[in-house]
Design an enzyme around this catalytic site. Sequence first.
Site, short mmCIF file in Angstrom:
data_model
loop_
_atom_site.label_atom_id
_atom_site.label_comp_id
_atom_site.label_asym_id
_atom_site.label_seq_id
_atom_site.Cartn_x
_atom_site.Cartn_y
_atom_site.Cartn_z
N LEU A 144 15.19 65.11 39.77
CA LEU A 144 16.10 65.14 38.61
C LEU A 144 16.09 66.55 37.99
O LEU A 144 15.95 66.72 36.79
CB LEU A 144 15.67 64.08 37.59
CG LEU A 144 15.64 62.66 38.14
CD1 LEU A 144 14.85 61.71 37.24
CD2 LEU A 144 17.06 62.12 38.34
N MET A 165 20.27 69.77 39.76
CA MET A 165 21.31 68.97 40.41
C MET A 165 21.16 67.48 40.08
O MET A 165 22.07 66.86 39.55
CB MET A 165 21.26 69.17 41.93
CG MET A 165 21.62 70.55 42.38
SD MET A 165 23.30 71.03 41.96
CE MET A 165 24.23 70.03 43.11
N SER A 194 28.05 70.45 47.02
CA SER A 194 28.37 71.77 46.48
C SER A 194 28.88 71.63 45.06
O SER A 194 29.51 70.63 44.72
CB SER A 194 29.42 72.46 47.35
OG SER A 194 29.67 73.76 46.85
N LYS A 211 27.91 71.72 55.30
CA LYS A 211 27.46 72.41 54.07
C LYS A 211 26.82 73.76 54.41
O LYS A 211 26.98 74.75 53.69
CB LYS A 211 26.47 71.53 53.31
CG LYS A 211 25.87 72.18 52.06
CD LYS A 211 26.91 72.38 50.97
CE LYS A 211 26.57 73.31 49.83
NZ LYS A 211 25.27 73.51 49.37
N HIS A 256 29.56 76.15 55.03
CA HIS A 256 30.11 76.46 53.70
C HIS A 256 29.27 77.54 53.03
O HIS A 256 29.79 78.51 52.47
CB HIS A 256 30.14 75.17 52.86
CG HIS A 256 30.32 75.38 51.39
ND1 HIS A 256 29.30 75.81 50.55
CD2 HIS A 256 31.40 75.23 50.59
CE1 HIS A 256 29.75 75.91 49.32
NE2 HIS A 256 31.02 75.56 49.31
N GLU A 306 30.04 81.29 51.83
CA GLU A 306 29.70 81.69 50.45
C GLU A 306 28.98 83.05 50.45
O GLU A 306 29.29 83.93 49.64
CB GLU A 306 28.81 80.58 49.87
CG GLU A 306 28.31 80.77 48.47
CD GLU A 306 27.42 79.58 48.07
OE1 GLU A 306 27.94 78.45 47.99
OE2 GLU A 306 26.21 79.77 47.85
N1 NAD Z 1 21.17 74.30 42.46
C1 NAD Z 1 22.26 74.25 43.22
O1 NAD Z 1 23.25 74.93 42.96
C2 NAD Z 1 22.31 73.32 44.41
C3 NAD Z 1 23.57 72.94 44.89
C4 NAD Z 1 23.64 72.06 45.99
C5 NAD Z 1 22.48 71.57 46.55
N2 NAD Z 1 21.28 71.97 46.05
C6 NAD Z 1 20.10 71.37 46.67
O2 NAD Z 1 19.73 70.22 45.90
C7 NAD Z 1 18.32 70.05 45.92
C8 NAD Z 1 17.79 70.10 44.49
O3 NAD Z 1 18.17 71.34 43.92
P1 NAD Z 1 17.96 71.67 42.37
O4 NAD Z 1 18.72 72.93 42.14
O5 NAD Z 1 18.23 70.47 41.54
O6 NAD Z 1 16.40 72.01 42.35
P2 NAD Z 1 15.41 71.92 41.11
O7 NAD Z 1 14.23 72.75 41.48
O8 NAD Z 1 16.13 72.24 39.84
O9 NAD Z 1 15.01 70.37 41.05
C9 NAD Z 1 14.21 69.75 42.02
C10 NAD Z 1 13.54 68.58 41.35
O10 NAD Z 1 12.84 67.85 42.33
C11 NAD Z 1 11.61 67.42 41.78
N3 NAD Z 1 10.70 67.13 42.87
C12 NAD Z 1 10.13 67.98 43.74
N4 NAD Z 1 9.36 67.31 44.63
C13 NAD Z 1 9.47 66.00 44.31
C14 NAD Z 1 8.92 64.81 44.85
N5 NAD Z 1 8.11 64.84 45.90
N6 NAD Z 1 9.23 63.64 44.28
C15 NAD Z 1 10.05 63.60 43.21
N7 NAD Z 1 10.60 64.70 42.64
C16 NAD Z 1 10.31 65.87 43.19
C17 NAD Z 1 11.18 68.59 40.90
O11 NAD Z 1 10.23 68.21 39.93
C18 NAD Z 1 12.52 69.01 40.29
O12 NAD Z 1 12.79 68.33 39.08
C19 NAD Z 1 17.77 71.17 46.81
O13 NAD Z 1 17.66 70.70 48.12
C20 NAD Z 1 18.85 72.24 46.72
O14 NAD Z 1 18.85 73.12 47.81
C21 NAD Z 1 21.17 72.80 44.98
O1 6PG Z 2 27.55 75.07 47.19
C1 6PG Z 2 26.72 75.22 46.31
O2 6PG Z 2 26.66 74.52 45.29
C2 6PG Z 2 25.69 76.30 46.49
O3 6PG Z 2 25.81 76.91 47.74
C3 6PG Z 2 24.32 75.71 46.38
O4 6PG Z 2 24.03 74.95 47.53
C4 6PG Z 2 23.21 76.67 46.03
O5 6PG Z 2 23.49 77.44 44.93
C5 6PG Z 2 22.70 77.39 47.22
O6 6PG Z 2 21.58 76.64 47.65
C6 6PG Z 2 22.21 78.79 47.03
O7 6PG Z 2 21.85 79.23 48.31
P1 6PG Z 2 21.01 80.53 48.56
O8 6PG Z 2 19.73 80.37 47.75
O9 6PG Z 2 20.74 80.53 50.02
O10 6PG Z 2 21.84 81.66 48.07
#
Ligand code: NAD
Ligand code: 6PG
Length: 293
Positions: free
Chosen positions: A8, A11, A112, A164, A167, A171
């Site tokens: 939580l 994302m 995304s 993805k 994508h 990006e």
């Molecule tokens: N931030 C972005 O723009 C983005 C966009 C698309 C996809 N993602 C992907 O979505 C996923 C989450 O990204 P985020 O940005 O929310 O990261 P984040 O670091 O903000 O959140 C991750 C959460 O997971 C929790 N967590 C970690 N290990 C855990 C476990 N074993 N059990 C339960 N909770 C656990 C952490 O405490 C944290 O709250 C990643 O795989 C990331 O690559 C991120």
């Molecule tokens: O589509 C999206 O929402 C982004 O691409 C998202 O997935 C994230 O911001 C990337 O994980 C950053 O990727 P890098 O850390 O490799 O730049």
Amino acid sequence: MQIGLVGLGKMGGNMRERLRNAGHTVVGYDTNPERADVDSLVELVDRLERPRAVWVMVPAGAATQHVVDQLATLLKPGDTVIDGGNSRWTDDEKHAEELGKRGINFVDAGVSGGVWGLKNGYALMVGGEKEHVDDLKPIFDALKPDGPYGYVHAGKVGAGHFSKMVHNGIEYAMMQAYAEGWELLEKVDSVDNVREVFRSWQEGTVIRSWLLDLAVNALDEDQHLEKLRGYADDSGEGRWTVEAAIDNAVPLPAITASLFARFASRQDDSPQMKMIAALRNQFGGHAVESAKK
Ligand SMILES: NC(=O)c1ccc[n+]([C@@H]2O[C@H](COP(=O)([O-])OP(=O)(O)OC[C@H]3O[C@@H](n4cnc5c(N)ncnc54)[C@H](O)[C@@H]3O)[C@@H](O)[C@H]2O)c1
Ligand SMILES: O=C(O)[C@H](O)[C@@H](O)[C@H](O)[C@H](O)COP(=O)(O)O
């Protein structure tokens, strides 16, 4: 519909809110108790009616593997795990197989939209068997953007994360192109206000895009980006895109160059350019500069 959400953070926290706003029941678990609705994954699973759906939104790699391993022991046949993190697509087949042995379904969802997804919706690229994907339609409908696009069932397990990944490769290259153009404009004396050039491009031009809009936001916050160091991290998807290009003998010069530009950004000095300087000096007597102390 009921769904469990593991992770939580930036994302998952917003996705929980978007799903609840659409009337779904979400039970959220995070290792950070301040974010969680329940104290453990066991409690999350207990709180859901069968067949259960559990969406995993934790960092790719070890954390996702750990959660999938735990869910494999806690869930029952007919339940479904969705991996919405930026996992490497090759992990999906492993997860589908590990869970499939226990009769648990697996669906991969490339997501995304970042922190803007709560308001704008999340673009979803989904992989998995049709019947498993179709069962999750109410969840996908709630998360996706309101318009006609922003959702695709891309193919079998792994196809969502592969899409993805590509994508994100795009990006990288788009961001690199805007960044290079911005540096050149900043370098010359003839252009008075680079930020306004970027702003002007937001309408009518061939290169208008959401990334361009975000670049203008960044320049509004810090006109010459003076507060930032020129350093860029990466989370893996650019590397995997280049690896897939090599595996398939597909030329990806722009995406590869943009990945390597990030690596270069992490060096204070360039070891390879020392060699270039040394060789120019050796063959041509060209001047060299001393290393900074
Ligand atoms: N931030 C972005 O723009 C983005 C966009 C698309 C996809 N993602 C992907 O979505 C996923 C989450 O990204 P985020 O940005 O929310 O990261 P984040 O670091 O903000 O959140 C991750 C959460 O997971 C929790 N967590 C970690 N290990 C855990 C476990 N074993 N059990 C339960 N909770 C656990 C952490 O405490 C944290 O709250 C990643 O795989 C990331 O690559 C991120
Ligand atoms: O589509 C999206 O929402 C982004 O691409 C998202 O997935 C994230 O911001 C990337 O994980 C950053 O990727 P890098 O850390 O490799 O730049």
